[in-house]
Motif scaffolding. Structure first.
Motif, PDB file in Angstrom:
ATOM      1  N   TYR A 119      15.332   1.876  64.413  1.00 50.14           N
ATOM      2  CA  TYR A 119      14.248   2.862  64.335  1.00 50.14           C
ATOM      3  C   TYR A 119      14.457   3.978  65.366  1.00 50.14           C
ATOM      4  CZ  TYR A 119       9.470   4.378  63.187  1.00 50.14           C
ATOM      5  OH  TYR A 119       8.377   5.076  62.749  1.00 50.14           O
ATOM      6  N   ALA A 120      14.519   3.597  66.630  1.00 48.03           N
ATOM      7  CA  ALA A 120      14.694   4.610  67.679  1.00 48.03           C
ATOM      8  C   ALA A 120      16.037   5.319  67.546  1.00 48.03           C
ATOM      9  CB  ALA A 120      14.566   3.956  69.058  1.00 48.03           C
ATOM     10  N   GLU A 121      17.070   4.569  67.166  1.00 50.36           N
ATOM     11  CA  GLU A 121      18.411   5.144  67.074  1.00 50.36           C
ATOM     12  C   GLU A 121      18.501   6.225  65.984  1.00 50.36           C
ATOM     13  OE1 GLU A 121      18.715   0.953  68.645  1.00 50.36           O
ATOM     14  OE2 GLU A 121      17.603   2.016  67.082  1.00 50.36           O
ATOM     15  N   ASN A 122      17.687   6.084  64.936  1.00 53.68           N
ATOM     16  CA  ASN A 122      17.759   7.010  63.805  1.00 53.68           C
ATOM     17  C   ASN A 122      16.630   8.041  63.813  1.00 53.68           C
ATOM     18  OD1 ASN A 122      20.067   5.801  62.587  1.00 53.68           O
ATOM     19  ND2 ASN A 122      18.774   4.121  61.876  1.00 53.68           N
ATOM     20  N   TRP A 123      15.804   8.014  64.858  1.00 49.68           N
ATOM     21  CA  TRP A 123      14.698   8.962  64.939  1.00 49.68           C
ATOM     22  C   TRP A 123      15.244  10.390  65.067  1.00 49.68           C
ATOM     23  CZ3 TRP A 123       9.900   9.093  63.635  1.00 49.68           C
ATOM     24  CH2 TRP A 123       9.026  10.042  64.178  1.00 49.68           C
ATOM     25  N   GLY A 124      14.774  11.261  64.195  1.00 45.13           N
ATOM     26  CA  GLY A 124      15.233  12.647  64.207  1.00 45.13           C
ATOM     27  C   GLY A 124      16.400  12.915  63.277  1.00 45.13           C
ATOM     28  N   THR A 125      16.978  11.870  62.693  1.00 37.01           N
ATOM     29  CA  THR A 125      18.086  12.058  61.750  1.00 37.01           C
ATOM     30  C   THR A 125      17.682  11.524  60.375  1.00 37.01           C
ATOM     31  OG1 THR A 125      19.074   9.978  62.539  1.00 37.01           O
ATOM     32  CG2 THR A 125      19.912  12.037  63.481  1.00 37.01           C
ATOM     33  N   SER A 126      17.708  10.205  60.199  1.00 37.20           N
ATOM     34  CA  SER A 126      17.294   9.641  58.913  1.00 37.20           C
ATOM     35  C   SER A 126      15.819   9.249  58.897  1.00 37.20           C
ATOM     36  CB  SER A 126      18.155   8.424  58.563  1.00 37.20           C
ATOM     37  OG  SER A 126      18.112   7.465  59.594  1.00 37.20           O
ATOM     38  N   ILE A 127      15.171   9.243  60.062  1.00 40.39           N
ATOM     39  CA  ILE A 127      13.728   8.985  60.151  1.00 40.39           C
ATOM     40  C   ILE A 127      13.081  10.198  60.796  1.00 40.39           C
ATOM     41  CG2 ILE A 127      11.930   7.396  60.929  1.00 40.39           C
ATOM     42  CD1 ILE A 127      14.110   5.300  61.387  1.00 40.39           C
ATOM     43  N   VAL A 128      12.166  10.831  60.080  1.00 40.69           N
ATOM     44  CA  VAL A 128      11.538  12.066  60.561  1.00 40.69           C
ATOM     45  C   VAL A 128      10.041  12.018  60.250  1.00 40.69           C
ATOM     46  CG1 VAL A 128      13.649  13.443  60.316  1.00 40.69           C
ATOM     47  CG2 VAL A 128      12.044  13.259  58.397  1.00 40.69           C
ATOM     48  N   PRO A 129       9.233  12.828  60.947  1.00 39.38           N
ATOM     49  CA  PRO A 129       7.790  12.787  60.707  1.00 39.38           C
ATOM     50  C   PRO A 129       7.232  13.924  59.856  1.00 39.38           C
ATOM     51  CG  PRO A 129       8.211  13.727  62.861  1.00 39.38           C
ATOM     52  CD  PRO A 129       9.550  13.446  62.242  1.00 39.38           C
ATOM     53  N   CYS A 130       7.943  15.065  59.746  1.00 40.04           N
ATOM     54  CA  CYS A 130       7.303  16.285  59.256  1.00 40.04           C
ATOM     55  C   CYS A 130       8.035  16.904  58.066  1.00 40.04           C
ATOM     56  CB  CYS A 130       7.228  17.301  60.403  1.00 40.04           C
ATOM     57  SG  CYS A 130       6.653  18.933  59.913  1.00 40.04           S
ATOM     58  N   PRO A 131       7.384  16.981  56.896  1.00 40.93           N
ATOM     59  CA  PRO A 131       8.049  17.613  55.745  1.00 40.93           C
ATOM     60  C   PRO A 131       8.248  19.113  55.921  1.00 40.93           C
ATOM     61  CG  PRO A 131       5.763  17.130  55.223  1.00 40.93           C
ATOM     62  CD  PRO A 131       6.042  16.481  56.550  1.00 40.93           C
ATOM     63  N   TYR A 132       7.375  19.769  56.685  1.00 41.62           N
ATOM     64  CA  TYR A 132       7.554  21.202  56.922  1.00 41.62           C
ATOM     65  C   TYR A 132       8.809  21.455  57.760  1.00 41.62           C
ATOM     66  CZ  TYR A 132       2.777  21.669  55.215  1.00 41.62           C
ATOM     67  OH  TYR A 132       1.646  21.628  54.438  1.00 41.62           O
ATOM     68  N   CYS A 133       9.158  20.474  58.604  1.00 39.64           N
ATOM     69  CA  CYS A 133      10.331  20.622  59.459  1.00 39.64           C
ATOM     70  C   CYS A 133      11.627  20.277  58.736  1.00 39.64           C
ATOM     71  CB  CYS A 133      10.190  19.731  60.696  1.00 39.64           C
ATOM     72  SG  CYS A 133       8.690  20.020  61.666  1.00 39.64           S
ATOM     73  N   ASP A 134      11.586  19.269  57.875  1.00 39.53           N
ATOM     74  CA  ASP A 134      12.831  18.752  57.292  1.00 39.53           C
ATOM     75  C   ASP A 134      12.814  18.609  55.779  1.00 39.53           C
ATOM     76  OD1 ASP A 134      14.453  17.978  59.777  1.00 39.53           O
ATOM     77  OD2 ASP A 134      12.544  17.003  60.175  1.00 39.53           O
ATOM     78  N   GLY A 135      11.682  18.883  55.133  1.00 40.76           N
ATOM     79  CA  GLY A 135      11.573  18.623  53.701  1.00 40.76           C
ATOM     80  C   GLY A 135      12.460  19.469  52.816  1.00 40.76           C
ATOM     81  N   PHE A 136      12.622  20.730  53.157  1.00 38.78           N
ATOM     82  CA  PHE A 136      13.392  21.628  52.283  1.00 38.78           C
ATOM     83  C   PHE A 136      14.828  21.147  52.113  1.00 38.78           C
ATOM     84  CE2 PHE A 136      16.130  25.277  51.529  1.00 38.78           C
ATOM     85  CZ  PHE A 136      15.505  25.893  50.453  1.00 38.78           C
ATOM     86  N   GLU A 137      15.412  20.645  53.199  1.00 43.09           N
ATOM     87  CA  GLU A 137      16.827  20.237  53.171  1.00 43.09           C
ATOM     88  C   GLU A 137      17.050  19.010  52.293  1.00 43.09           C
ATOM     89  OE1 GLU A 137      16.499  23.271  55.849  1.00 43.09           O
ATOM     90  OE2 GLU A 137      15.288  21.433  55.899  1.00 43.09           O
ATOM     91  N   VAL A 138      16.013  18.235  52.001  1.00 44.67           N
ATOM     92  CA  VAL A 138      16.165  17.029  51.180  1.00 44.67           C
ATOM     93  C   VAL A 138      15.234  17.072  49.971  1.00 44.67           C
ATOM     94  CG1 VAL A 138      17.032  15.524  52.994  1.00 44.67           C
ATOM     95  CG2 VAL A 138      14.570  15.845  52.759  1.00 44.67           C
ATOM     96  N   ALA A 139      14.824  18.264  49.576  1.00 48.68           N
ATOM     97  CA  ALA A 139      13.926  18.414  48.432  1.00 48.68           C
ATOM     98  C   ALA A 139      14.578  17.858  47.169  1.00 48.68           C
ATOM     99  CB  ALA A 139      13.559  19.878  48.243  1.00 48.68           C
ATOM    100  N   GLY A 140      13.753  17.219  46.345  1.00 45.63           N
ATOM    101  CA  GLY A 140      14.230  16.671  45.084  1.00 45.63           C
ATOM    102  C   GLY A 140      14.945  15.342  45.198  1.00 45.63           C
ATOM    103  N   GLN A 141      15.064  14.822  46.403  1.00 43.25           N
ATOM    104  CA  GLN A 141      15.756  13.552  46.600  1.00 43.25           C
ATOM    105  C   GLN A 141      14.740  12.402  46.726  1.00 43.25           C
ATOM    106  OE1 GLN A 141      18.976  13.721  49.516  1.00 43.25           O
ATOM    107  NE2 GLN A 141      19.058  15.953  49.347  1.00 43.25           N
ATOM    108  N   HIS A 142      15.269  11.211  46.924  1.00 43.01           N
ATOM    109  CA  HIS A 142      14.438   9.998  47.026  1.00 43.01           C
ATOM    110  C   HIS A 142      13.911   9.872  48.456  1.00 43.01           C
ATOM    111  CE1 HIS A 142      14.178   5.323  46.491  1.00 43.01           C
ATOM    112  NE2 HIS A 142      13.004   5.890  46.745  1.00 43.01           N
ATOM    113  N   TRP A 143      12.599  10.005  48.625  1.00 42.06           N
ATOM    114  CA  TRP A 143      11.980   9.902  49.937  1.00 42.06           C
ATOM    115  C   TRP A 143      11.329   8.533  50.100  1.00 42.06           C
ATOM    116  CZ3 TRP A 143       8.989  14.912  51.684  1.00 42.06           C
ATOM    117  CH2 TRP A 143       9.860  16.011  51.618  1.00 42.06           C
ATOM    118  N   GLY A 144      11.279   8.087  51.348  1.00 45.39           N
ATOM    119  CA  GLY A 144      10.531   6.890  51.693  1.00 45.39           C
ATOM    120  C   GLY A 144       9.445   7.240  52.692  1.00 45.39           C
TER     121      GLY A 144
END
Length: 297
Positions: A119-144
């Motif tokens: 969890y901590a190791e992947n925070w900010g890369t594969s685990i993120v909190p904000c779609p406004y910050c990171d959503g566009f780059e992964v739009a249309g993909q499978h989100w968890g």
């Protein structure tokens, strides 16, 4: 004596310092160099700086502040605060005693990572909190989405602007029947069980392992761990706070002044709604201008 001491030199603190420096007010900024978003590879949604590393943006901001002779940037932690409006005293970890007429608290918050491997190791890369910050780059993909409480349903509705494929991990929460029915109506997969490990593959991809059932792979995982202020100075000052689903925030008025006269707050420390670099800069600028105007004669 300083006009203002700013405790915390990330986006909010530096924005406040810029406004005060341009007003030729004497300012000292104390900072430990550990901004909350230092784990992120890029910062998004900041006009003029979209898709730049956050540490690079901050470094450039510090270089620009060097042209203002009344602004002093100090790498130090504020250990204690005493005094009152027009005569505050801040003691630093280096033993320096600083005085100021006003204070701005912008020392931010720290995210409290659960005791889950990966969890901590992947925070900010594969685990993120904000779609406004990171959503566009992964739009249309499978989100968890890791369910954290009733507020998570707002995230479900929000995510629809970016993706139609979403898996909710209950992570031990019992979802109410009406929530379950709403998720089913939306065609959203629900995975029960507690998360035991999170593996990172490539790009943003994550594999979520559970205490029951097979692992589930997603292209990105959104989560909202609780956070806490990165220092406890507000406690010793007796500042009023507000409760949020993720933790506490300092209570401020429209001028960003706290419950104690002469003390202002900005950034994630005083934003109960949404963490955002843009909002942090806006609130920091407001705090700086408000502090300056409060000293006019």
């Amino acid at each position: 004596m300083n006009d203002v001491i700013i405790i915390g030199g990330s986006f909010a603190g530096l924005a406040a310092a810029l406004q005060l420096g341009r007003a030729r007010r004497k300012v000292t900024v104390l900072d430990t160099g550990l901004p909350r978003n230092r784990f992120a590879g890029h910062s998004h949604g900041l006009l003029g700086h979209d898709h730049k590393p956050p540490l690079e943006i901050l470094a450039e901001a510090r270089r620009q502040l060097a042209r203002y002779p009344t602004v002093r940037l100090v790498t130090a932690r504020a250990e204690s605060i005493s005094g009152a409006i027009d005569d505050f005293c801040v003691l630093t970890g280096d033993g320096e005693s600083l005085r100021a007429r006003r204070l701005i608290l912008s020392y931010g918050v720290v995210d409290q990572m659960p005791d889950v491997p990966g969890y901590a190791e992947n925070w900010g890369t594969s685990i993120v909190p904000c779609p406004y910050c990171d959503g566009f780059e992964v739009a249309g993909q499978h989100w968890g989405l890791v369910w954290s409480g009733p507020q998570s349903m707002n995230q479900v509705r929000l995510f629809h602007d970016w993706t139609d494929t979403l898996t909710v991990f209950t992570n031990g929460h019992d979802l109410p029947p009406d929530i379950q029915a709403d998720l089913a109506r939306r065609g959203i997969s629900v995975v029960n069980g507690r998360i035991t490990e999170i593996d990172h593959a490539e790009n943003h991809n994550a594999t979520v392992r559970l205490n029951a059932g097979p692992p589930v792979a997603v292209d990105i995982l959104f989560a909202h761990p609780r956070n806490k202020p990165s220092a406890r100075l507000h406690e010793s000052l007796g500042l009023a706070t507000v409760d949020t689903p993720q933790g506490i925030a300092l209570k401020v008025d429209e001028r960003r002044e706290t419950s104690v006269p002469g003390i202002y707050a900005a950034g994630d420390l005083a934003n109960p709604l949404m963490a955002s670099v843009t909002l942090a800069i806006s609130h920091g600028a407001t705090a700086g201008i408000s502090a300056q105007q409060s000293m006019l004669v």
